[in-house]
Design a protein around this motif. Structure first.
Motif, PDB file in Angstrom:
ATOM      1  N   GLY A 100       0.831  -1.296   0.446  1.00  0.00           N
ATOM      2  CA  GLY A 100      -0.071   0.105  -0.415  1.00  0.00           C
ATOM      3  C   GLY A 100       0.589   1.636   0.438  1.00  0.00           C
ATOM      4  N   ALA A 101       1.772   1.103   0.066  1.00  0.00           N
ATOM      5  CA  ALA A 101       3.228   2.108  -0.065  1.00  0.00           C
ATOM      6  C   ALA A 101       3.283   2.936  -1.859  1.00  0.00           C
ATOM      7  CB  ALA A 101       3.868   1.706   0.538  1.00  0.00           C
ATOM      8  N   GLU A 102       2.627   2.152  -2.607  1.00  0.00           N
ATOM      9  CA  GLU A 102       3.044   3.356  -3.914  1.00  0.00           C
ATOM     10  C   GLU A 102       2.769   5.009  -3.947  1.00  0.00           C
ATOM     11  OE1 GLU A 102       1.581  -0.968  -4.458  1.00  0.00           O
ATOM     12  OE2 GLU A 102       0.763   0.444  -3.304  1.00  0.00           O
ATOM     13  N   ASP A 103       2.186   5.341  -3.068  1.00  0.00           N
ATOM     14  CA  ASP A 103       2.329   6.391  -3.806  1.00  0.00           C
ATOM     15  C   ASP A 103       3.342   7.248  -3.295  1.00  0.00           C
ATOM     16  OD1 ASP A 103      -0.164   6.598  -4.940  1.00  0.00           O
ATOM     17  OD2 ASP A 103      -1.337   7.412  -2.519  1.00  0.00           O
ATOM     18  N   SER A 104       4.225   6.541  -2.286  1.00  0.00           N
ATOM     19  CA  SER A 104       4.877   7.506  -1.441  1.00  0.00           C
ATOM     20  C   SER A 104       6.293   6.667  -1.835  1.00  0.00           C
ATOM     21  CB  SER A 104       6.084   6.637   0.278  1.00  0.00           C
ATOM     22  OG  SER A 104       4.462   7.032   1.307  1.00  0.00           O
ATOM     23  N   ALA A 105       5.972   5.789  -2.795  1.00  0.00           N
ATOM     24  CA  ALA A 105       7.464   5.234  -3.925  1.00  0.00           C
ATOM     25  C   ALA A 105       7.428   6.218  -5.265  1.00  0.00           C
ATOM     26  CB  ALA A 105       6.718   4.163  -4.737  1.00  0.00           C
ATOM     27  N   ASP A 144      16.033   5.537   0.548  1.00  0.00           N
ATOM     28  CA  ASP A 144      14.063   5.662   0.541  1.00  0.00           C
ATOM     29  C   ASP A 144      12.971   5.385   1.486  1.00  0.00           C
ATOM     30  OD1 ASP A 144      13.509   3.233   0.527  1.00  0.00           O
ATOM     31  OD2 ASP A 144      13.128   2.254  -1.531  1.00  0.00           O
ATOM     32  N   PRO A 145      11.681   6.069   1.010  1.00  0.00           N
ATOM     33  CA  PRO A 145      10.942   6.020   2.053  1.00  0.00           C
ATOM     34  C   PRO A 145      10.719   5.675   2.776  1.00  0.00           C
ATOM     35  CG  PRO A 145       9.942   7.227  -0.108  1.00  0.00           C
ATOM     36  CD  PRO A 145      11.041   6.715  -0.273  1.00  0.00           C
ATOM     37  N   PHE A 146      10.719   4.001   2.629  1.00  0.00           N
ATOM     38  CA  PHE A 146      10.698   2.775   2.867  1.00  0.00           C
ATOM     39  C   PHE A 146      12.145   2.262   4.273  1.00  0.00           C
ATOM     40  CE2 PHE A 146       8.795   2.730  -0.934  1.00  0.00           C
ATOM     41  CZ  PHE A 146       7.951   3.563  -0.581  1.00  0.00           C
ATOM     42  N   GLY A 147      13.361   2.777   3.776  1.00  0.00           N
ATOM     43  CA  GLY A 147      14.602   2.202   4.700  1.00  0.00           C
ATOM     44  C   GLY A 147      15.851   1.993   3.448  1.00  0.00           C
ATOM     45  N   ALA A 192       5.321  -8.249   2.098  1.00  0.00           N
ATOM     46  CA  ALA A 192       4.047  -8.289   3.016  1.00  0.00           C
ATOM     47  C   ALA A 192       5.052  -8.350   4.540  1.00  0.00           C
ATOM     48  CB  ALA A 192       3.637  -9.618   3.213  1.00  0.00           C
ATOM     49  N   GLU A 193       6.212  -9.096   4.925  1.00  0.00           N
ATOM     50  CA  GLU A 193       6.774  -9.120   5.634  1.00  0.00           C
ATOM     51  C   GLU A 193       7.642  -8.156   5.102  1.00  0.00           C
ATOM     52  OE1 GLU A 193       6.263 -11.185   8.704  1.00  0.00           O
ATOM     53  OE2 GLU A 193       3.868 -11.135   7.602  1.00  0.00           O
ATOM     54  N   PHE A 194       7.716  -6.959   4.813  1.00  0.00           N
ATOM     55  CA  PHE A 194       9.332  -6.096   4.302  1.00  0.00           C
ATOM     56  C   PHE A 194       9.592  -6.292   5.818  1.00  0.00           C
ATOM     57  CE2 PHE A 194      10.066  -1.467   3.877  1.00  0.00           C
ATOM     58  CZ  PHE A 194      10.955  -2.162   3.168  1.00  0.00           C
ATOM     59  N   ARG A 195      11.210  -5.510   5.036  1.00  0.00           N
ATOM     60  CA  ARG A 195      12.531  -5.092   6.000  1.00  0.00           C
ATOM     61  C   ARG A 195      13.493  -4.608   5.100  1.00  0.00           C
ATOM     62  NH1 ARG A 195      13.594 -10.557   8.239  1.00  0.00           N
ATOM     63  NH2 ARG A 195      15.405 -10.393   6.666  1.00  0.00           N
ATOM     64  N   LYS A 225      -1.416  -6.582 -10.491  1.00  0.00           N
ATOM     65  CA  LYS A 225      -2.323  -7.196  -9.580  1.00  0.00           C
ATOM     66  C   LYS A 225      -1.592  -7.191  -8.226  1.00  0.00           C
ATOM     67  CE  LYS A 225      -4.661  -9.699 -12.994  1.00  0.00           C
ATOM     68  NZ  LYS A 225      -4.973 -11.425 -13.146  1.00  0.00           N
ATOM     69  N   ARG A 226      -0.111  -7.538  -8.192  1.00  0.00           N
ATOM     70  CA  ARG A 226       0.197  -7.747  -6.962  1.00  0.00           C
ATOM     71  C   ARG A 226       0.697  -5.977  -6.404  1.00  0.00           C
ATOM     72  NH1 ARG A 226       4.879 -11.404  -9.679  1.00  0.00           N
ATOM     73  NH2 ARG A 226       4.337 -12.838 -10.804  1.00  0.00           N
ATOM     74  N   GLY A 227       1.220  -5.620  -6.133  1.00  0.00           N
ATOM     75  CA  GLY A 227       1.043  -3.900  -6.441  1.00  0.00           C
ATOM     76  C   GLY A 227       2.627  -3.125  -6.604  1.00  0.00           C
ATOM     77  N   GLY A 228       2.695  -2.456  -5.803  1.00  0.00           N
ATOM     78  CA  GLY A 228       4.410  -2.197  -6.718  1.00  0.00           C
ATOM     79  C   GLY A 228       4.634  -0.840  -7.592  1.00  0.00           C
TER      80      GLY A 228
END
Length: 122
Positions: free
Chosen positions: A19-24, A111-114, A64-67, A45-48
């Motif tokens: 669900g972080a596509e807008d931040s990307a 990036d915004p996700f680290g 799903a288990e993002f690191r 369909k998978r997102g990203g």
């Protein structure tokens, strides 16, 4: 055994949270100046998101288990390194200069996700 000769890296895959596509988009498109590339319907369909600049492609895939990748990273050569790093700093992105390789102007950002990204001046 026949050795295979590789000619280029097609793309680099980084992970992102669901669900972080807008931040990307805000980071890779709006700050780094990359162009978003439409993903094939089955993969969308998978997102990203997928982004490109010249021959460089970065694919962000949902995990799903993002690191975040804090050590492994893409290293991107920048045509206008000083302008890009100034734009990133003005947007609040921490730019960590690294002079450990003589004669190479480079830094690391996240990036915004680290996920770690290295920027290198051409």
């Amino acid at each position: 055994m026949t050795l295979v000769s590789f000619t280029a890296v097609d793309h680099v895959q980084l992970a992102m949270p669901p669900g972080a596509e807008d931040s990307a988009r805000q980071f890779y498109r709006d700050l780094l100046g990359m162009t978003e590339v439409a993903k094939p319907a089955e993969l969308a369909k998978r997102g990203g998101c997928w982004f490109e600049s010249g021959s460089v492609q970065i694919h962000l895939g949902v995990e799903a288990e993002f690191r975040p990748a804090r050590k492994a990273h893409p290293a991107l050569r920048c045509a206008d390194y000083l302008a890009l790093t100034a734009r990133l700093q003005a947007a609040g992105v921490q730019v960590c200069g690294d002079s450990s390789i003589p004669g190479v102007t480079r830094c690391h950002i996240a990036d915004p996700f680290g996920n770690r990204i290295e920027l290198i001046s051409t």
